[in-house]
Write a protein that holds these residues in place. Sequence first.
Motif, mmCIF file in Angstrom:
data_model
loop_
_atom_site.group_PDB
_atom_site.id
_atom_site.type_symbol
_atom_site.label_atom_id
_atom_site.label_comp_id
_atom_site.label_asym_id
_atom_site.label_seq_id
_atom_site.Cartn_x
_atom_site.Cartn_y
_atom_site.Cartn_z
ATOM 1 N N GLY A 54 -61.913 -9.049 -21.989
ATOM 2 C CA GLY A 54 -60.523 -9.462 -21.925
ATOM 3 C C GLY A 54 -59.710 -8.949 -23.088
ATOM 4 N N ALA A 55 -58.404 -9.041 -22.945
ATOM 5 C CA ALA A 55 -57.484 -8.608 -23.993
ATOM 6 C C ALA A 55 -56.206 -9.416 -23.879
ATOM 7 N N SER A 56 -55.465 -9.503 -24.988
ATOM 8 C CA SER A 56 -54.182 -10.192 -24.996
ATOM 9 C C SER A 56 -53.214 -9.416 -25.877
ATOM 10 N N ALA A 57 -51.921 -9.611 -25.617
ATOM 11 C CA ALA A 57 -50.887 -8.924 -26.397
ATOM 12 C C ALA A 57 -49.617 -9.750 -26.369
ATOM 13 N N GLY A 58 -48.850 -9.657 -27.437
ATOM 14 C CA GLY A 58 -47.563 -10.323 -27.522
ATOM 15 C C GLY A 58 -46.452 -9.308 -27.688
ATOM 16 N N TYR A 59 -45.269 -9.644 -27.157
ATOM 17 C CA TYR A 59 -44.154 -8.703 -27.186
ATOM 18 C C TYR A 59 -42.862 -9.459 -27.446
ATOM 19 N N ASP A 60 -42.053 -8.984 -28.386
ATOM 20 C CA ASP A 60 -40.740 -9.548 -28.692
ATOM 21 C C ASP A 60 -39.689 -8.662 -28.042
ATOM 22 N N VAL A 61 -38.974 -9.214 -27.064
ATOM 23 C CA VAL A 61 -38.003 -8.421 -26.316
ATOM 24 C C VAL A 61 -36.841 -7.991 -27.200
#
Length: 341
Positions: A208-215
């Motif tokens: 698995g993997a996860s990521a965060g993004y600030d628009v």
Amino acid sequence: MSIPAFADISKSANDLLNKDFYHLSAGTIEVKSNTPNNVAFKVTGKSSHEKATSGAIEGKYTDKSLGNSTTIFPSQTIKSHTKRRQASSLTVSLWGIKAPTWPLDFSIFLSQHGSQLLMLYRRAGLTLTQTWNTANALDTKVELADTLAKGLKAESIFSFLPATQNKGVKLNLTFKQSAFHGRAFFDLLKGPTANVDAVIGHEGFLAGASAGYDVQKAAVTGYSAAVGYIAPQYSAAITATDNLSVFAASYYHKVNSQVEAGAKATWNSKSGSAVGLEVASKYRLDPVSFAKAKINDRGVAAVSYNVLLRPGVTLGLGASFDTQKLEQATHKVGASFTFES
């Protein structure tokens, strides 16, 4: 075996190492009750070792009804609804066609004498949770499970702080299939930001993997990855969090029906070469009680005891000791009472 969420790849070991150790609070009381109409109430109060108290009250409604009300309409009414059903694609989706709808469905049935029956029923899957705590924060969560699509759960969380007028709106989506578990978390007012993770699995093996993004910043705020293996009696996982800078390896083993054991090693590549180690064990004394113990590489040990005093009443006792500073007042004790009805 179902595929866990990304945060739960090492859940068995984490639960063994962290749950049911009651020394973290000086005192905890929890009261749970359920009403006949599917409303669950939970009141929690905690007293910290710094003499600070906190509490929260939660009400949770789960719509488990199906076919809960029926109404007979005249034939003219049924015919007019039938014409509208044929003229509107939206109405068609509400009249028996299996399409994504709000959890209210309508169906038409014919009786033996030719009269027509319109049955209104709720589709199960709606959960409403409201929480109010001593920080005067109000949270409302609406969940829809398996309504928009099979395996999809949608959550809307609305928060409000009356003292500061701060508001929050979050949207969480979870999609789960036999070999896939994906989640997306959106903070609509702060940023907005998005955090997504996904896990795929086959015959016990997980990746698995996860990521965060600030628009607003148009930038990735963080990413993590994990691999693991889950079997009925044991599990193991390796995770890399904080932009692949903090590595953890965990292992859990259910030795038999009475004994569980687990360990976790953690290394932060940014802070040095030292590796943190923690081991724990759980022993079920009898059907209504168990004891747990753990110790880490810094010499801090913790023990706990949990017993079901009577149906609906559970007592938990815990203590932690710094074995390298036994002469100092660094030790902690705590107790927990849980009442259920």
